[in-house]
Motif scaffolding. Structure first.
Motif, mmCIF file in Angstrom:
data_model
loop_
_atom_site.group_PDB
_atom_site.id
_atom_site.type_symbol
_atom_site.label_atom_id
_atom_site.label_comp_id
_atom_site.label_asym_id
_atom_site.label_seq_id
_atom_site.Cartn_x
_atom_site.Cartn_y
_atom_site.Cartn_z
ATOM 1 N N ASP A 76 -14.097 -62.793 8.449
ATOM 2 C CA ASP A 76 -15.290 -62.497 7.647
ATOM 3 C C ASP A 76 -15.251 -61.033 7.213
ATOM 4 N N LEU A 77 -14.431 -60.775 6.199
ATOM 5 C CA LEU A 77 -14.222 -59.420 5.705
ATOM 6 C C LEU A 77 -14.605 -59.323 4.234
ATOM 7 N N MET A 227 -7.416 -52.496 4.184
ATOM 8 C CA MET A 227 -7.410 -53.918 4.547
ATOM 9 C C MET A 227 -6.251 -54.248 5.480
ATOM 10 N N THR A 228 -5.099 -53.631 5.245
ATOM 11 C CA THR A 228 -3.941 -53.860 6.110
ATOM 12 C C THR A 228 -4.227 -53.391 7.527
ATOM 13 N N LEU A 229 -4.800 -52.194 7.663
ATOM 14 C CA LEU A 229 -5.113 -51.665 8.985
ATOM 15 C C LEU A 229 -6.173 -52.516 9.681
ATOM 16 N N TRP A 230 -7.183 -52.961 8.921
ATOM 17 C CA TRP A 230 -8.227 -53.797 9.523
ATOM 18 C C TRP A 230 -7.647 -55.126 10.000
ATOM 19 N N GLY A 235 -8.293 -58.488 12.456
ATOM 20 C CA GLY A 235 -8.279 -59.706 11.660
ATOM 21 C C GLY A 235 -7.360 -60.789 12.188
ATOM 22 N N ASP A 236 -6.962 -61.702 11.291
ATOM 23 C CA ASP A 236 -6.185 -62.848 11.744
ATOM 24 C C ASP A 236 -4.688 -62.565 11.859
ATOM 25 N N TRP A 237 -4.277 -61.326 11.644
ATOM 26 C CA TRP A 237 -2.874 -60.987 11.898
ATOM 27 C C TRP A 237 -2.565 -61.002 13.393
#
Length: 239
Positions: A76-77, A227-230, A235-237
């Motif tokens: 949920d971003l 976004m990459t850092l988040w 996140g789902d990474w």
């Protein structure tokens, strides 16, 4: 295999009528014929294998055959980004879709010098990126709003990650460690936030200021980096 986003409900044997543009792409560009298969999704019913059952000059018809993946949702971003030049906004929307954002909220700040954006074009970019990346939904692109209005109506259960160029915020990778739940990332205009905007943001209890490093980044680079850092931190990474 070709993937298409379609608005129709998907279930076994459901008929699917692609748009004229999609039909032209399938039949004239990709030269599919009756019996050929593609993948379709609608953001609700998962992904389905569908076969081409009719192809004509005015359009084509597909039939859903089998569900290949059940529906899932990304983290949920939200991405809240000040409007900049068209090409950079288009890049931001494309990468937001690729990186799993659910929504892109365009905003107008004190130093925003762009006051118009073709949302239909941005919707098309988001849809194409979703088709290509394998996600099962398409991020929503919301109408531009003034930053003050967005902050006035903010749901405080959603953490706002403020990418602050002031130089005294924690590095993003540290500030985001261990965070979770609904979040949004705020990216300012090319000229940066006005002092009064930065002061207000810093005073809000739901805001987490972060630094993206020692260099001043353009809006599209900042959005992709944040976004990459988040995703890496919360996140789902991590799945």
């Amino acid at each position: 295999m070709i993937r298409l986003f379609v608005p129709q409900p998907l279930s076994k044997d459901a008929g699917i009528a692609p748009t004229q543009e999609q039909s032209r792409y399938l039949v004239q560009v990709m030269r599919l014929g009756v019996g050929d298969e593609i993948l379709v999704f609608n953001g609700t019913d998962g992904e389905w294998r569908a076969s081409l059952v009719d192809a004509g000059k005015r359009g084509c018809l597909l039939k859903a055959e089998e569900q290949t993946r059940e529906q899932t949702t990304p983290p949920d971003l939200d991405l809240v980004v000040a409007m900049v030049k068209r090409g950079r906004v288009e890049t931001i929307v494309e990468k937001a879709a690729e990186l799993g954002a659910r929504r892109v909220r365009l905003t107008v700040t004190r130093r925003t010098n762009v006051d118009y954006m073709k949302l239909a074009r941005l919707d098309a970019i988001a849809m194409e990126a979703a088709e290509q990346t394998g996600r099962l939904d398409v991020p929503a692109i919301l109408d531009p709003e003034k930053l003050d209005k967005i902050l006035d109506g903010w749901d405080e259960s959603r953490r706002l990650v403020f990418c602050d160029e002031g130089g005294d915020a924690k590095p993003a990778i540290e500030a985001l460690a261990g965070t979770g739940g609904p979040a949004a990332i705020l990216i300012g205009p090319e000229g940066g936030f006005a002092p009064e905007e930065r002061e207000r943001l810093r005073a809000l209890p739901f805001v987490t200021p972060v630094s993206l490093g020692p260099r001043i980044l353009r809006a599209d680079t900042a959005a992709i980096s944040a976004m990459t850092l988040w995703q890496a931190a919360a996140g789902d990474w991590r799945a």
